[in-house]
Write a protein that holds these residues in place. Sequence first.
Motif, PDB file in Angstrom:
ATOM      1  N   ALA A 399       0.825  -1.207   0.000  1.00 44.13           N
ATOM      2  CA  ALA A 399       0.000   0.000   0.000  1.00 44.13           C
ATOM      3  C   ALA A 399       0.860   1.258   0.000  1.00 44.13           C
ATOM      4  CB  ALA A 399      -0.927  -0.007   1.213  1.00 44.13           C
ATOM      5  N   GLU A 400       1.949   1.241   0.784  1.00 43.26           N
ATOM      6  CA  GLU A 400       2.849   2.396   0.818  1.00 43.26           C
ATOM      7  C   GLU A 400       3.525   2.599  -0.536  1.00 43.26           C
ATOM      8  OE1 GLU A 400       5.570   1.774   3.984  1.00 43.26           O
ATOM      9  OE2 GLU A 400       4.207   2.574   5.519  1.00 43.26           O
ATOM     10  N   ARG A 401       3.937   1.516  -1.182  1.00 46.21           N
ATOM     11  CA  ARG A 401       4.556   1.603  -2.508  1.00 46.21           C
ATOM     12  C   ARG A 401       3.569   2.163  -3.526  1.00 46.21           C
ATOM     13  NH1 ARG A 401       5.215  -3.278  -3.146  1.00 46.21           N
ATOM     14  NH2 ARG A 401       7.276  -3.525  -2.201  1.00 46.21           N
ATOM     15  N   SER A 402       2.347   1.704  -3.481  1.00 48.10           N
ATOM     16  CA  SER A 402       1.330   2.170  -4.426  1.00 48.10           C
ATOM     17  C   SER A 402       0.987   3.643  -4.186  1.00 48.10           C
ATOM     18  CB  SER A 402       0.065   1.313  -4.298  1.00 48.10           C
ATOM     19  OG  SER A 402       0.336  -0.039  -4.629  1.00 48.10           O
ATOM     20  N   LEU A 403       0.932   4.033  -2.895  1.00 52.07           N
ATOM     21  CA  LEU A 403       0.638   5.430  -2.582  1.00 52.07           C
ATOM     22  C   LEU A 403       1.739   6.348  -3.103  1.00 52.07           C
ATOM     23  CD1 LEU A 403      -0.952   7.668  -1.196  1.00 52.07           C
ATOM     24  CD2 LEU A 403       0.263   7.099   0.939  1.00 52.07           C
ATOM     25  N   TYR A 404       2.978   5.941  -2.920  1.00 53.17           N
ATOM     26  CA  TYR A 404       4.103   6.754  -3.405  1.00 53.17           C
ATOM     27  C   TYR A 404       4.046   6.901  -4.922  1.00 53.17           C
ATOM     28  CZ  TYR A 404       8.926   8.034  -4.545  1.00 53.17           C
ATOM     29  OH  TYR A 404      10.044   8.647  -5.050  1.00 53.17           O
ATOM     30  N   SER A 405       3.777   5.826  -5.632  1.00 51.19           N
ATOM     31  CA  SER A 405       3.683   5.871  -7.102  1.00 51.19           C
ATOM     32  C   SER A 405       2.521   6.751  -7.541  1.00 51.19           C
ATOM     33  CB  SER A 405       3.514   4.455  -7.663  1.00 51.19           C
ATOM     34  OG  SER A 405       4.638   3.648  -7.358  1.00 51.19           O
ATOM     35  N   ALA A 406       1.390   6.669  -6.828  1.00 54.03           N
ATOM     36  CA  ALA A 406       0.225   7.476  -7.195  1.00 54.03           C
ATOM     37  C   ALA A 406       0.492   8.962  -6.979  1.00 54.03           C
ATOM     38  CB  ALA A 406      -0.985   7.033  -6.387  1.00 54.03           C
ATOM     39  N   GLU A 407       1.118   9.321  -5.856  1.00 49.04           N
ATOM     40  CA  GLU A 407       1.429  10.722  -5.599  1.00 49.04           C
ATOM     41  C   GLU A 407       2.474  11.239  -6.579  1.00 49.04           C
ATOM     42  OE1 GLU A 407       2.502  10.619  -1.477  1.00 49.04           O
ATOM     43  OE2 GLU A 407       0.486  11.214  -0.837  1.00 49.04           O
ATOM     44  N   GLU A 408       3.420  10.385  -6.935  1.00 45.35           N
ATOM     45  CA  GLU A 408       4.427  10.751  -7.922  1.00 45.35           C
ATOM     46  C   GLU A 408       3.766  11.044  -9.275  1.00 45.35           C
ATOM     47  OE1 GLU A 408       8.879   8.973  -8.619  1.00 45.35           O
ATOM     48  OE2 GLU A 408       7.184   7.600  -8.812  1.00 45.35           O
ATOM     49  N   ALA A 409       2.868  10.162  -9.706  1.00 44.36           N
ATOM     50  CA  ALA A 409       2.168  10.358 -10.983  1.00 44.36           C
ATOM     51  C   ALA A 409       1.291  11.602 -10.947  1.00 44.36           C
ATOM     52  CB  ALA A 409       1.323   9.121 -11.306  1.00 44.36           C
TER      53      ALA A 409
END
Length: 456
Positions: A399-409
């Motif tokens: 979940a943390e990895r996905s959140l970081y990728s989403a905020e980056e995008a």
Amino acid sequence: MPPHWGNKSSSQPAKPAELSQWWKQLKDPTLNLLIEEAVAGNLDVASAKAKIREARASYREQKGALLPSLEGTASATRTRTAASDTSSEATVYSQYQAGFDASWELDLFGGNKRAAEAAKYGVDAAEEELRDTMLTLVGDVASYYVQAREYQTLRDLARRTAVSQRTTAALTQAEYKAGSATGVDTAKADALASSTEADIPTYEISYATAVHRLSVLLGKPPAALEERLKTGGPIPNPRIAVSTGIPADILNSRPDVRLAERQLAQYTAKIGQAEANRYPSISLTGDIASSATSISDLGKKSTIGWSFGPSLTVPIFQGGQLKAAVDVAKAQGDQYYVAYQSAVLSAMEDVENAVVSLTQERLKHGKLSSSAISYRRATDLSRTLNQAGVTDFLDVLDAERSLYSAEEALIESQASIATDYVALNKALGGGWEGEVDTSEPAVVDTDSGPHLTAAR
């Protein structure tokens, strides 16, 4: 020109594009100052100013060919005649001569007028080239500024996320020692934090590259803006819709299109110049000369002679050179006609692409915003459930990895919206509209006059 952009037609008249100082709609004082400094200090702009001065001087030179020319002449000779066999002695005397020569080509077939006309269009083309240079400059400064803010924001996100992930890794290590977590959990938590930390140098490199490019665009050393921009700032966020007008507007608003049209006019005039060279030329010439053995006698006891009359030059046989010169000029005119058409089509393509990009990127940003909110909620829920022992710790890391990728995008999409906004205004022809002083040369040489050779 088509009546409207894209495949959508409307019964309502299109609203004209509002291009005057469009960058101020971004509400960023720092960007406004950078653009003003760039217009004043950019080296490409300075070069374009010099081209305008060159074109104006060439125009004055061609206009001078339409006027009569007058030259003054003066000479002094010392002569010695040899003694003859009949007892005459050698004589030495001085001869002084002064006069004026004048000529004027009647330009019956307009060759010189067409040359001056071509030079005038050359001035127009140089001025449009300056406007095109400034349009490109304003767009580049805005784009690189957006990039700098984007990489700053991404770097800050990576730092915040890495700190949070390091905290999670430390808690996992403590749980591992307490027996409530596995070695796999601690290894993956540490790896995730290290992976995020590895993004920070990448963003620092990209940020520095953008700032260095900005500095050079302003005509300054690459590191000149580092201190001003290091505190960071938001990514410019255009909130208003951009009116695009109708396609025919770009014929007047795009300086590169106007430049291509002026070049076409210039080379069309050169066809007339080459054509006129095939016909006879008539000139009026005259001169007056005075000679005497003493300078003081030039105006009193001198011998005065004068001549005046027309002269006719008829090209009889040039081996086809003059006709070939006309064909060369016509072929060059064709090239610039095609170049003008190409400039118009390229301008239309730029606008169409920018409209699609900006519209679709706004839709994408909305979806990414919803995605980031959902991933943030999923991350908080995963942590809560993990602490309650309901879910595995790997779910938290995922979940943390996905959140970081989403905020980056989401950040990248926000920057893309600003970049597309810049591209659309640039495609519509929005550039610097203020007065630009082109009279002041970049180099003032105080020692360029004639140098008299000193006697030794």
